[in-house]
Design a protein around this motif. Structure first.
Motif, mmCIF file in Angstrom:
data_model
loop_
_atom_site.group_PDB
_atom_site.id
_atom_site.type_symbol
_atom_site.label_atom_id
_atom_site.label_comp_id
_atom_site.label_asym_id
_atom_site.label_seq_id
_atom_site.Cartn_x
_atom_site.Cartn_y
_atom_site.Cartn_z
ATOM 1 N N VAL A 15 -0.728 6.823 5.087
ATOM 2 C CA VAL A 15 -0.920 7.904 4.104
ATOM 3 C C VAL A 15 -2.158 8.753 4.367
ATOM 4 N N LEU A 16 -3.073 8.261 5.182
ATOM 5 C CA LEU A 16 -4.275 9.031 5.496
ATOM 6 C C LEU A 16 -4.104 9.736 6.833
ATOM 7 N N PRO A 17 -4.900 10.778 7.096
ATOM 8 C CA PRO A 17 -4.817 11.464 8.390
ATOM 9 C C PRO A 17 -5.048 10.474 9.527
ATOM 10 N N PRO A 18 -4.392 10.629 10.649
ATOM 11 C CA PRO A 18 -3.615 11.787 11.066
ATOM 12 C C PRO A 18 -2.153 11.764 10.632
ATOM 13 N N GLU A 19 -1.610 10.600 10.221
ATOM 14 C CA GLU A 19 -0.191 10.579 9.819
ATOM 15 C C GLU A 19 0.041 11.386 8.552
ATOM 16 N N SER A 20 -0.798 11.189 7.536
ATOM 17 C CA SER A 20 -0.745 11.931 6.268
ATOM 18 C C SER A 20 0.651 11.992 5.653
ATOM 19 N N ARG A 21 1.339 10.852 5.643
ATOM 20 C CA ARG A 21 2.661 10.817 5.020
ATOM 21 C C ARG A 21 2.509 10.796 3.512
ATOM 22 N N GLY A 22 3.537 11.180 2.811
ATOM 23 C CA GLY A 22 3.511 11.204 1.362
ATOM 24 C C GLY A 22 3.435 9.805 0.768
ATOM 25 N N ARG A 38 -2.447 4.590 -4.288
ATOM 26 C CA ARG A 38 -3.502 5.519 -4.711
ATOM 27 C C ARG A 38 -4.826 4.783 -4.929
ATOM 28 N N ASN A 39 -4.754 3.605 -5.534
ATOM 29 C CA ASN A 39 -5.966 2.810 -5.750
ATOM 30 C C ASN A 39 -6.614 2.423 -4.424
ATOM 31 N N TRP A 40 -5.802 2.043 -3.449
ATOM 32 C CA TRP A 40 -6.339 1.682 -2.137
ATOM 33 C C TRP A 40 -7.008 2.876 -1.470
ATOM 34 N N ILE A 41 -6.424 4.062 -1.643
ATOM 35 C CA ILE A 41 -7.025 5.271 -1.073
ATOM 36 C C ILE A 41 -8.398 5.504 -1.698
ATOM 37 N N LYS A 42 -8.483 5.392 -3.033
ATOM 38 C CA LYS A 42 -9.764 5.569 -3.718
ATOM 39 C C LYS A 42 -10.780 4.540 -3.232
ATOM 40 N N GLN A 43 -10.342 3.294 -3.089
ATOM 41 C CA GLN A 43 -11.246 2.247 -2.621
ATOM 42 C C GLN A 43 -11.724 2.522 -1.198
ATOM 43 N N ALA A 44 -10.819 2.991 -0.352
ATOM 44 C CA ALA A 44 -11.186 3.295 1.036
ATOM 45 C C ALA A 44 -12.177 4.447 1.085
ATOM 46 N N GLU A 45 -11.943 5.483 0.257
ATOM 47 C CA GLU A 45 -12.832 6.644 0.240
ATOM 48 C C GLU A 45 -14.209 6.301 -0.305
ATOM 49 N N SER A 46 -14.267 5.354 -1.253
ATOM 50 C CA SER A 46 -15.556 4.973 -1.842
ATOM 51 C C SER A 46 -16.255 3.881 -1.033
#
Length: 121
Positions: A15-22, A38-46
């Motif tokens: 879901v994250l770049p470079p694949e960036s799938r929905g 979505r929670n995992w994305i937030k955790q990864a970004e933080s």
């Protein structure tokens, strides 16, 4: 249900770049709730979720990743194959199954191309 670090990383890779799938697409494909992703994305970004470079869970590998592992394993002698598989959390059965899956994909693609060629003629 708790997911292993390898599974989380595999999903984030999709879901994250470079694949960036929905997120919805990956959720449907894997059966993991979209809000969990979505929670995992937030955790990864933080920075809460480490960006470890562990290999993905075999269940969530893409066909390309499976192909690369099958090809790499084919070039390894039997004595070193066990170590190769252990490092990646795999079994010899994975390689056998993936090899057949990839052959089936190629056969299906060839059949579709043959059908399209016949229709065009």
């Amino acid at each position: 249900m708790g997911y292993s670090h390898a599974v989380r990383q595999s999903i984030l890779k999709k879901v994250l770049p470079p694949e960036s799938r929905g997120i919805a697409e990956v959720s449907r494909e894997t059966g993991i709730n979209h809000q969990t992703i979505r929670n995992w994305i937030k955790q990864a970004e933080s920075g809460i979720l480490a960006d470890g470079t562990q290999d993905s869970c075999p269940r969530f590998l893409t066909p390309k990743e499976k192909y690369e592992l099958v090809v790499e394993a084919a070039g390894i002698d039997d004595e070193q194959l066990g170590e190769f598989l252990r490092e990646r959390g795999l079994h010899t059965e994975h390689l056998t199954i993936w090899n057949q899956e990839l052959r089936d994909m190629v056969d299906t693609k060839n059949e579709q191309q043959d059908k399209e060629n016949k229709e065009l003629k």
